[in-house]
Design a protein around this motif. Structure first.
Motif, PDB file in Angstrom:
ATOM      1  N   ALA A 150      41.137 -15.207 -29.067  1.00  0.00           N
ATOM      2  CA  ALA A 150      41.789 -14.254 -29.963  1.00  0.00           C
ATOM      3  C   ALA A 150      43.260 -14.593 -30.159  1.00  0.00           C
ATOM      4  CB  ALA A 150      41.637 -12.845 -29.414  1.00  0.00           C
ATOM      5  N   GLY A 162      40.518  -9.041 -36.444  1.00  0.00           N
ATOM      6  CA  GLY A 162      39.226  -8.904 -35.773  1.00  0.00           C
ATOM      7  C   GLY A 162      39.405  -8.927 -34.270  1.00  0.00           C
ATOM      8  N   ASP A 163      38.903  -7.899 -33.604  1.00  0.00           N
ATOM      9  CA  ASP A 163      39.103  -7.826 -32.150  1.00  0.00           C
ATOM     10  C   ASP A 163      37.817  -7.595 -31.371  1.00  0.00           C
ATOM     11  OD1 ASP A 163      38.599  -5.239 -32.882  1.00  0.00           O
ATOM     12  OD2 ASP A 163      40.530  -4.419 -32.218  1.00  0.00           O
ATOM     13  N   THR A 164      36.664  -7.680 -32.037  1.00  0.00           N
ATOM     14  CA  THR A 164      35.389  -7.473 -31.357  1.00  0.00           C
ATOM     15  C   THR A 164      34.672  -8.811 -31.202  1.00  0.00           C
ATOM     16  OG1 THR A 164      35.177  -5.262 -32.295  1.00  0.00           O
ATOM     17  CG2 THR A 164      33.180  -6.253 -31.380  1.00  0.00           C
ATOM     18  N   VAL A 165      34.600  -9.288 -29.968  1.00  0.00           N
ATOM     19  CA  VAL A 165      33.951 -10.570 -29.699  1.00  0.00           C
ATOM     20  C   VAL A 165      32.531 -10.568 -30.239  1.00  0.00           C
ATOM     21  CG1 VAL A 165      33.146 -12.128 -27.878  1.00  0.00           C
ATOM     22  CG2 VAL A 165      35.358 -10.995 -27.655  1.00  0.00           C
ATOM     23  N   TYR A 170      36.114 -11.357 -35.828  1.00  0.00           N
ATOM     24  CA  TYR A 170      36.773 -11.883 -34.632  1.00  0.00           C
ATOM     25  C   TYR A 170      36.937 -13.395 -34.749  1.00  0.00           C
ATOM     26  CZ  TYR A 170      37.512 -13.170 -29.736  1.00  0.00           C
ATOM     27  OH  TYR A 170      38.022 -13.703 -28.568  1.00  0.00           O
TER      28      TYR A 170
END
Length: 425
Positions: A150, A162-165, A170
């Motif tokens: 990230a 985007g921060d959701t693996v 992401y």
């Protein structure tokens, strides 16, 4: 390419003659343009490629293996099953070509280096179905990658971070596109000792620190540019010790020059990722370079090296800029122009973009849908300090043995044989 040349490329028994090659869906189209093959009665038998490596000769290869998963740990799970067909076929190709050193692109990273060990023990060291013979690589290493790490910034210009693996969003905002950390990484297998202490990595080198870079204007925020790394995966200088000689494997896998907008961020990044090696191999141009340990400068003048990897850029065709063309024309290295019979047959038989391409089909190393066509994307480029004694691409035509193995990846294994200069002693 004659049967003799394919024999030299694969180190397998000679092909039988065929006067009217048949076609398959892969090669359908202008089949009349496909080449015919004749026996070469005067062919010199290829030395046993499985013999103990000679002290002054080395076969170096690169192969985009498509050995990646959709989640962390998937590849380890896949390779824990010796019956999985995909790695079996990848191993089969490697067993036929039998390189001494090979870079595996698109090979997911894991901290425990478990995947590469499983690939060796469950697949390479087991004879595969199509005339494969077990092969051993006692020296193996997986490299960390910027893919799926990230960045914390909006890198694709959609005004979101985007921060959701595991999501596309992401991956788009990671330092290199990846759904999870280490997806699409790479690994090296070697019959010769790897000098890990002398290894240099450039994973953290910032794009903005390359002089005359091609960063698109007014696209990235000022804060993003302070952290944006040049390498979409990694750039690695890996010294390998070969009977008293050192050869530097310069490995990378630049981002494709696609999947971007009018700003061309990926095209520009691809060009600069490739240019990095062009600068690295000449002391006068490499002062700006620093590695992850803080050491500055490039490769020592006169050092032996081979640049390897899926560089995602064709010197003539495709959507890239001019970086690959710059590299193959570099007088500091040799472009052996590996070729194959399959590339000729496929390029002349398929419609679409191939009909518009200007490059000679025989040098292509990858095949895609008709809108993209076949391209030369994979390289093994030795330094001019070495002698090239052989080259090839594992891409048999539909009429030749092992054609079914090419379906395992849209890229084909590329190799070059190099000899070290003779000592004056």
């Amino acid at each position: 390419m004659s049967p003799r040349h394919l024999l030299m490329a694969l180190a397998i028994p000679a092909l039988t003659a065929c006067s009217s090659p048949s076609t398959t869906p892969e090669d359908a189209g202008n089949a009349t343009d496909a080449p015919t093959y004749q026996d070469d009665a005067d062919a010199t038998p290829e030395p046993d490629a499985d013999a103990t490596p000679q002290p002054t000769s080395l076969r170096v290869a690169t192969f985009n293996t498509s050995l990646f998963g959709s989640e962390a740990g998937d590849l380890v799970e896949t390779l824990a099953n010796p019956d999985d067909e995909h790695p079996q076929k990848i191993a089969n190709v490697i067993q036929l070509v039998r390189p001494d050193v090979i870079l595996l692109n698109e090979f997911d990273f894991d901290d425990e280096q478990e995947a590469v060990d499983l690939f060796a023990s469950n697949f390479l060291e087991v004879a595969q179905a199509q005339d494969g013979e077990a092969i051993s690589y006692p020296y193996r290493y997986q490299f960390t990658s910027n893919t799926g790490i990230a960045s914390g910034f909006d890198l694709n210009g959609d005004n979101e971070v985007g921060d959701t693996v595991g999501t596309q969003a992401y991956g788009n905002d990671a330092f290199g596109f990846g759904l999870f950390p280490g997806q699409y990484a790479f690994a090296v297998l070697s019959k010769y000792p790897i000098d890990l202490e002398g290894m240099r990595t450039f994973q953290n080198f910032l794009w903005k620190d390359m002089p005359d870079n091609r960063i698109p204007e007014d696209f990235y925020s000022t804060d993003a540019l302070e952290v944006l790394r040049l390498s979409s995966k990694n750039h690695v200088d890996l010294p390998i010790e070969v009977d008293g000689q050192t050869i530097h494997l310069l490995a990378s896998h630049p981002t494709p020059p696609a999947f971007d907008g009018t700003e061309g961020r990926n095209k520009r990044r691809n060009a600069d990722e490739i240019r990095f090696w062009h600068d690295y191999i000449r002391p006068a141009a490499s002062d700006y370079i620093y590695d992850d340990a803080g050491q500055s400068g490039g490769l020592e003048e006169g050092a032996h090296f081979v640049i390897v990897g899926d560089l995602n850029d064709d010197p003539v065709d495709g959507d890239g800029l001019d970086a690959a063309d710059l590299l193959v024309a570099d007088a500091t290295l040799i472009d052996p122009q590996p070729e194959s019979t399959g590339a000729v047959a496929s390029g002349t038989a398929r419609e679409g973009a191939n009909l518009e391409h200007q490059a000679d089909h025989r040098f292509d190393t990858a095949r895609f849908n008709p809108n993209v066509g076949n391209l030369r994307l994979d390289y093994a480029l030795p330094s001019a300090t070495l002698q090239v004694t052989g080259q090839g691409v594992f891409w048999p035509a539909s009429t030749e043995p092992y054609f079914e193995l090419i379906q395992v990846s849209d890229h084909h294994l590329v190799w070059v044989d190099v000899a070290f200069p003779q000592s004056d002693d």
